[in-house]
Scaffold this motif. Structure first.
Motif, PDB file in Angstrom:
ATOM      1  N   SER A  78       0.861  -1.176   0.000  1.00 41.73           N
ATOM      2  CA  SER A  78       0.000   0.000   0.000  1.00 41.73           C
ATOM      3  C   SER A  78       0.893   1.219   0.000  1.00 41.73           C
ATOM      4  O   SER A  78       2.126   1.090   0.035  1.00 41.73           O
ATOM      5  CB  SER A  78      -0.869  -0.021   1.257  1.00 41.73           C
ATOM      6  OG  SER A  78      -0.023   0.030   2.393  1.00 41.73           O
ATOM      7  N   LEU A  79       0.317   2.374   0.011  1.00 39.42           N
ATOM      8  CA  LEU A  79       1.112   3.594   0.035  1.00 39.42           C
ATOM      9  C   LEU A  79       1.889   3.688   1.339  1.00 39.42           C
ATOM     10  O   LEU A  79       2.970   4.234   1.396  1.00 39.42           O
ATOM     11  CB  LEU A  79       0.220   4.827  -0.139  1.00 39.42           C
ATOM     12  CG  LEU A  79      -0.274   5.014  -1.579  1.00 39.42           C
ATOM     13  CD1 LEU A  79      -1.332   6.089  -1.639  1.00 39.42           C
ATOM     14  CD2 LEU A  79       0.893   5.328  -2.505  1.00 39.42           C
ATOM     15  N   GLU A  80       1.317   3.047   2.386  1.00 42.05           N
ATOM     16  CA  GLU A  80       2.002   3.071   3.680  1.00 42.05           C
ATOM     17  C   GLU A  80       3.122   2.032   3.734  1.00 42.05           C
ATOM     18  O   GLU A  80       4.137   2.220   4.345  1.00 42.05           O
ATOM     19  CB  GLU A  80       1.009   2.783   4.831  1.00 42.05           C
ATOM     20  CG  GLU A  80       0.045   3.900   5.131  1.00 42.05           C
ATOM     21  CD  GLU A  80      -1.014   4.037   4.047  1.00 42.05           C
ATOM     22  OE1 GLU A  80      -1.492   2.980   3.559  1.00 42.05           O
ATOM     23  OE2 GLU A  80      -1.350   5.176   3.646  1.00 42.05           O
ATOM     24  N   ASP A  81       2.866   0.862   3.077  1.00 42.70           N
ATOM     25  CA  ASP A  81       3.869  -0.213   3.107  1.00 42.70           C
ATOM     26  C   ASP A  81       4.427  -0.412   1.704  1.00 42.70           C
ATOM     27  O   ASP A  81       3.848  -1.088   0.873  1.00 42.70           O
ATOM     28  CB  ASP A  81       3.204  -1.506   3.605  1.00 42.70           C
ATOM     29  CG  ASP A  81       4.187  -2.670   3.576  1.00 42.70           C
ATOM     30  OD1 ASP A  81       5.385  -2.447   3.255  1.00 42.70           O
ATOM     31  OD2 ASP A  81       3.760  -3.807   3.880  1.00 42.70           O
ATOM     32  N   GLN A  82       5.572   0.239   1.456  1.00 39.07           N
ATOM     33  CA  GLN A  82       6.121   0.234   0.093  1.00 39.07           C
ATOM     34  C   GLN A  82       7.279  -0.755  -0.045  1.00 39.07           C
ATOM     35  O   GLN A  82       8.174  -0.561  -0.872  1.00 39.07           O
ATOM     36  CB  GLN A  82       6.540   1.642  -0.282  1.00 39.07           C
ATOM     37  CG  GLN A  82       5.323   2.544  -0.406  1.00 39.07           C
ATOM     38  CD  GLN A  82       5.579   3.706  -1.315  1.00 39.07           C
ATOM     39  OE1 GLN A  82       6.701   4.219  -1.353  1.00 39.07           O
ATOM     40  NE2 GLN A  82       4.571   4.145  -2.045  1.00 39.07           N
ATOM     41  N   THR A  83       7.233  -1.832   0.757  1.00 41.23           N
ATOM     42  CA  THR A  83       8.272  -2.866   0.644  1.00 41.23           C
ATOM     43  C   THR A  83       8.229  -3.466  -0.770  1.00 41.23           C
ATOM     44  O   THR A  83       7.150  -3.685  -1.323  1.00 41.23           O
ATOM     45  CB  THR A  83       7.999  -3.990   1.662  1.00 41.23           C
ATOM     46  OG1 THR A  83       7.734  -3.381   2.926  1.00 41.23           O
ATOM     47  CG2 THR A  83       9.168  -4.940   1.759  1.00 41.23           C
TER      48      THR A  83
END
Lengths: 314, 640
Positions: free
Chosen positions: B134-139
């Motif tokens: 997601s935009l928060e989790d860009q792994t």
């Protein structure tokens, strides 16, 4: 202080076999020859005497051979054209028995005629060889065996791929056979097994282990004969047979005997060398336990004979 | 005195009265009950066994009947005489024969009872449930997968190929972040990272098969087993002649060919073609694709492994006989050229020396020799006749070139042990007429190894050939004749065969068979002599090889292939090499034991002295030049 020489006592011994039949034995030979009977290694007199001396056979052919050395042609001369005369001359030269080698050109009738003429010319026991081609051997040896029934001829040469016919006719007509194998203890034993499996008693087999001339593999032949004898003395019944070898045939194939020209001068006189070659080959084989020595040159016969006498007497 | 006999069986109800001492077979014939006697009533074949359910009968001979058989009342009709009233059950003949030979039949492949896929399989299939980015989790995708592997299935370090990276993003998204990964643990170097072989979108049923292949590359025959790694079950077994045969029948001529210009690559291609062809056949049989096969364990002699991998094999042939590699590292399918999954593992099992390869180490594992308390003899009847003697404390081994005759190659009418092969032959000693059994029951196409062994033995015992293997042309039968290769014996006339051509045993065939059996016999006798262990003192004789299913101890002893020990001491294991590869494929602990076996075996070089040659020539005879080594055969010969 007296020294006790240790003596070996072997469990086995060589079978005694008799070649040729006299009138009393149902044949026409002036005498028969008994071979074998050894109970120890050759000429170890401190262990046992030599019961029967090795015999010397002279090889003659049913027709004059074209490929024999001129030295042999010179010494046998005209007799080479007639097997009867040749046999007579061989007997005079000191042979104990005759080897008559039939030729490819012989018809069965020729073969029978040649054998009969040799039998009437000489009273020695006779070995008859086919020309060395399985089919031809069988074609010639069967009528020969029948015509000479009771003479206790030795018929040859049986090999593992061709032995049945020769063995069958030897059985039917009271002859012996010569069993040849290519320088190998196991093969020699195997052929003897095959032949006795057919019902021919072992004391009617002369074993031919094949040999090579001096400088042409005699060491190997010698060692095979020695090992055959050791196996026999150790009790292996299928090797307890007298041995026949053909140093004459082998030595006269060697360049040293065959060629008189174009060889180094240091080789010396051709005739002397050729006879030396045959003699030395033969004497070495006598020492390894040979019972019948087949030779070609009368001078070699004389020398080998005297060597044997010394060995047996010593 | 008269006795009443009652015969029963399927469609059999007959009663007859006969005097004492009547032969059971004769009584049955008078009663109209048909009991086959292929060996002509000599008590040799065991096909006329019937069950005496009531009453007294005297068995003159019980050859081929075990004590259990006798306890159950079985008797050979041709060897049993009537001494009282009897009730006799005549079973379906073929079934009796099968039952009588069960102890010689190769066991069906059973999965090792301790097989636990989760614990001992180096290939693992795992389901992963990834958190979508997601935009928060860009792994990045790969790190996301690694995290899932670490947290969900405790796989700490996992390596990945470029190819997988190229498809990773699509796969993750296609599965909506639910994926199935196939990962391999490095069994040779456990400290190395695990390797990602494949990643599929979505979930796969946990119990659905995961495919592996066990392969034995024989000089003559290649065998492949297709295995479900999850259940451990063998799902298909296929075999074919090695495509390299046309470039030399033994390893030496193969090596020579490989040293010629382009020869190495050609041989590599030929063996790959054979294996890939087998893979295809096996996969079709279970309806999967070769690229679904994730792991392949390969056993084979050192030369075969070198040629498969395209490694120069020339030094194997030359003194001091050094291989390039006895224990190849783990490789992957695409670099080897196998048609399995391109990232799939190729595990070539470790060998001992130039002439004792992974086929033997694998064979020793599967035969159980390395675990046995008593001294055991293990003989691999193959193109290279390898022998191992020993127990759990010590093992010695040797190899000799026997040639491909027992695999049906180099024999005029030879073939592999498949449908249409004559697998057993009997010759009637009176008429010299043969009876044979064909695999699959149809018309014969040729003769396989076990058929050749029994044919050779029968021909010898009935005098069709002599002890040296010469065909007896004066034998009174039209089946013996002069052929284009010397004397020959006609086993099946053209009218009976699949091809319409006569099936014969020729003089050349006999020579090839004699050489093969002599080499194998000489190998193990010299080996036993070298370590001073008399063969009679070995507790068991284990025989491996692709000779055929119904190889018969009695026949193998009669031709002098096996030593004359009690028949019950022999056990036929079939192809021990592929079985060892199968064990290694399943279980990394067993795989380690093969390496251990390779280290523990002592190799005896037979060419070091003359004793092998001497033993070989004395064994080039039926059964052997020294008959005292074969007392049971001497007895059998006396009887005939």
């Amino acid at each position: 202080m007296p020294i006790d020489i240790p003596k070996d006592k072997w469990p086995g011994s060589i079978k005694k076999i008799t070649l040729g039949a006299t009138a009393a034995e149902g044949g026409t030979r002036a005498k028969s020859i008994t071979l074998g009977g050894q109970t120890t290694l050759p000429y170890l007199h401190f262990e046992a005497p030599t019961p029967n001396s090795p015999a010397i056979a002279i090889e003659i052919k049913s027709r004059k051979p074209e490929d024999w050395s001129p030295l042999l042609a010179e010494v046998w001369g005209e007799a080479m054209n007639d097997p009867a005369k040749w046999a007579k001359k061989a007997e005079e030269a000191g042979a104990d028995l005759i080897v008559l080698a039939l030729m490819l050109a012989d018809s069965p009738d020729d073969a029978v005629k040649a054998v009969k003429s040799v039998l009437s010319a000489s009273g020695l026991p006779l070995i008859v060889w086919g020309p060395g081609q399985a089919e031809k051997d069988n074609e010639l040896l069967v009528p020969v065996a029948e015509a000479a029934k009771g003479e206790k001829l030795v018929l040859g040469i049986c090999e593992d791929k061709n032995y049945r016919t020769i063995v069958a006719t030897a059985m039917a007509n009271g002859h012996l056979i010569e069993a040849r194998t290519p320088m190998d203890v196991n093969l020699a034993k195997q052929l003897n097994i095959l032949i006795t499996d057919m019902g021919l008693p072992a004391d009617r087999i002369l074993m031919d282990p094949t040999t090579g001339a001096l400088g042409y593999g005699i060491e190997y032949g010698y060692s095979v004969m020695e090992r055959l004898r050791l196996a026999a003395l150790q009790g292996d019944s299928m090797t307890q047979l007298p041995m026949i070898v053909t140093p004459g045939f082998e030595a006269w194939k060697a360049k040293e005997s065959k060629v008189g020209e174009g060889v180094p001068e240091s080789w010396g006189d051709w005739k002397a060398r050729a006879v030396h070659w045959e003699t030395l080959t033969a004497v070495a084989l006598v020492e390894s336990g040979a019972d019948v020595i087949v030779l070609r040159h009368p001078e070699s016969v004389k020398r080998v004979k005297s060597a044997i006498e010394e060995l047996v007497m010593a | 005195m008269q006795h009443t006999l009652t015969f029963t069986g399927e469609n059999i109800h007959a009663t007859i009265t006969v005097p004492t001492n009547t032969l059971l077979a004769d009584a049955a014939q008078h009663a109209g009950v048909d009991i086959g006697q292929p060996c002509g009533g000599q008590g040799r074949c065991g096909r006329c066994a019937v069950q005496v359910t009531l009453g007294n009968a005297r068995r003159r001979s019980t050859l081929r009947l075990s004590p259990e058989d006798i306890a159950q009342g079985f008797a050979l009709a041709c060897q049993t005489v009537v001494e009282g009233d009897l009730a006799i059950y005549v079973g379906p003949q073929e079934k009796i024969e099968r039952r009588l030979t069960t102890d010689r039949v190769v066991a069906e492949i059973t999965v090792p009872p301790d097989y636990d896929y989760d614990q001992v399989q180096s290939i693992q299939r795992v389901h992963l449930d990834l958190a979508p980015p997601s935009l928060e989790d860009q792994t990045d995708d790969w790190s996301r997968l690694q995290t899932a592997l670490r947290t969900q299935v405790k796989m700490e370090k996992v390596a990945c190929s470029l190819h997988l990276l190229q498809t990773l993003s699509d796969t993750l998204r296609a599965g909506e972040w639910q994926v199935t990964a196939v990962v391999e643990r490095n069994i040779q170097q456990p400290e190395m990272p695990m390797r990602l072989i494949e990643i599929y979108p979505g979930r796969v049923d946990e119990y659905s098969p995961l495919w592996g292949a066990a392969v034995d590359i024989g000089t003559t025959t290649i065998t492949l087993w297709l295995v479900d790694l999850v259940s451990g079950q063998v799902k298909a077994q296929v075999a074919e002649y090695n495509g390299q045969i046309g470039r030399g029948e033994d390893v030496i001529s193969r090596i020579i060919y490989s040293s010629k210009n382009g020869g190495r690559e050609e041989l590599r291609q030929r063996v790959l073609d054979t294996i890939n062809g087998l893979l295809d056949t096996a996969c079709k049989r279970v309806k999967v694709r070769p690229e679904d096969v994730m792991k392949c364990s390969i056993a084979g002699n050192s030369t075969m492994i070198h040629l498969l991998l395209g490694i120069p094999a020339g030094n194997i042939r030359l003194s001091p006989f050094i291989t390039s590699v006895n224990h190849p590292p783990l490789l992957i399918g695409s670099e080897v050229g196998l048609a399995i999954h391109h990232e799939g593992t190729v595990d070539c099992l470790p060998g001992v020396a130039s002439y004792v390869g992974a086929d033997i180490t694998a064979g020793v594992l599967s035969s159980g020799l390395e675990d046995s308390e008593n001294v055991t003899l293990f003989i691999d009847v193959g193109t290279n006749g390898e022998t191992v003697l020993g127990n759990r404390d010590w093992m010695v081994t040797c190899a000799c070139s026997a040639g491909p005759a027992f695999e049906g190659a180099g024999v005029l009418n030879g073939m592999r042990a498949t449908t249409g092969a004559i697998e057993e032959v009997w010759i009637n000693s009176e008429s010299l007429e043969p009876t044979y059994r064909v695999i699959g029951g149809g018309k014969p196409k040729g003769i396989c190894g076990s058929g050749l062994i029994s044919l050779l033995s029968e021909a010898f015992l009935t005098g069709v050939i002599d002890k040296a293997g010469n065909v007896n042309l004066s034998a009174k039968t039209k089946r013996v004749r002069e052929g284009s290769h010397g004397g020959e014996y006609v086993v099946a006339w053209g009218t009976e065969t699949e091809t319409g051509e006569d099936i014969v045993l020729s003089r050349v065939d006999v020579d090839n068979l004699l050489r093969a059996k002599a080499a194998i016999y000489a190998g193990f006798t010299v080996l036993a002599d070298t370590v001073g262990v008399p063969l009679e003192s070995t507790s068991r004789g284990l025989v491996g090889g692709s000779v055929g299913k119904y190889i018969n101890v009695e026949k193998a002893v009669q031709i002098g292939l096996l030593p004359d020990m009690e028949w019950s001491r022999f056990e036929f294991l079939g192809n021990t090499s592929v079985k060892g590869a199968y064990y290694a494929l399943l279980d990394w602990r067993r795989r380690e034991r093969i390496g251990d076996i390779a280290r523990r075996m002592t190799y005896i070089e037979l060419s070091a002295d003359n004793s092998f040659y001497d033993a070989f020539t004395s064994a080039l005879f039926l059964p052997h030049t020294d008959m005292t080594r074969f007392p049971s055969v001497a007895q059998a010969l006396d009887k005939t």
